[in-house]
Design a protein around this motif. Sequence first.
Motif: not given
Length: 100
Positions: A75-80, A84-92
Motif C-alpha cells: 500500500r505504500r509508494m515512494p513519492v518525491e 525529499l522522498k516521502l511515503v504515500s499510501f494507495y487507498p485500501p
Amino acid sequence: MLVIVVENVPPRLRGRLGIWLVEVRAGVYVGDLSRRVREMIWSQVEQGLGEGNAVMVWSTNTESGFDFVTLGKNRRMPVELDGLKLVSFYPPEPPLNGSS
C-alpha cells in the motif's frame, strides 16, 4: 547503514539475505556494506521476491540522510516532493463480495 525489510518472501531469499546481513527481527536485515554490494543484494531481492514485497533503506548524503526503494505489491509508494522522498499510501482495496 543498510536495512532491508521483506514480507511474504520465499525462504530461499531470506537465506540469501542472511549471508550478507544480520536478521535482527523476522524479515528485518541490517548491515553496513558498500554501494556495489548493496546493489548486488537488491538484484537478488528482485530475482527472488516471488509474491512478497521488500523495502531497502540506506544512509546517504541527502537532506534526509537516507534513501530507499520498494519492490512488490504494497500500500505504500515512494513519492518525491521538493527533493525529499516521502511515503504515500494507495487507498485500501474494497472488500470482496460486498462484505466488510
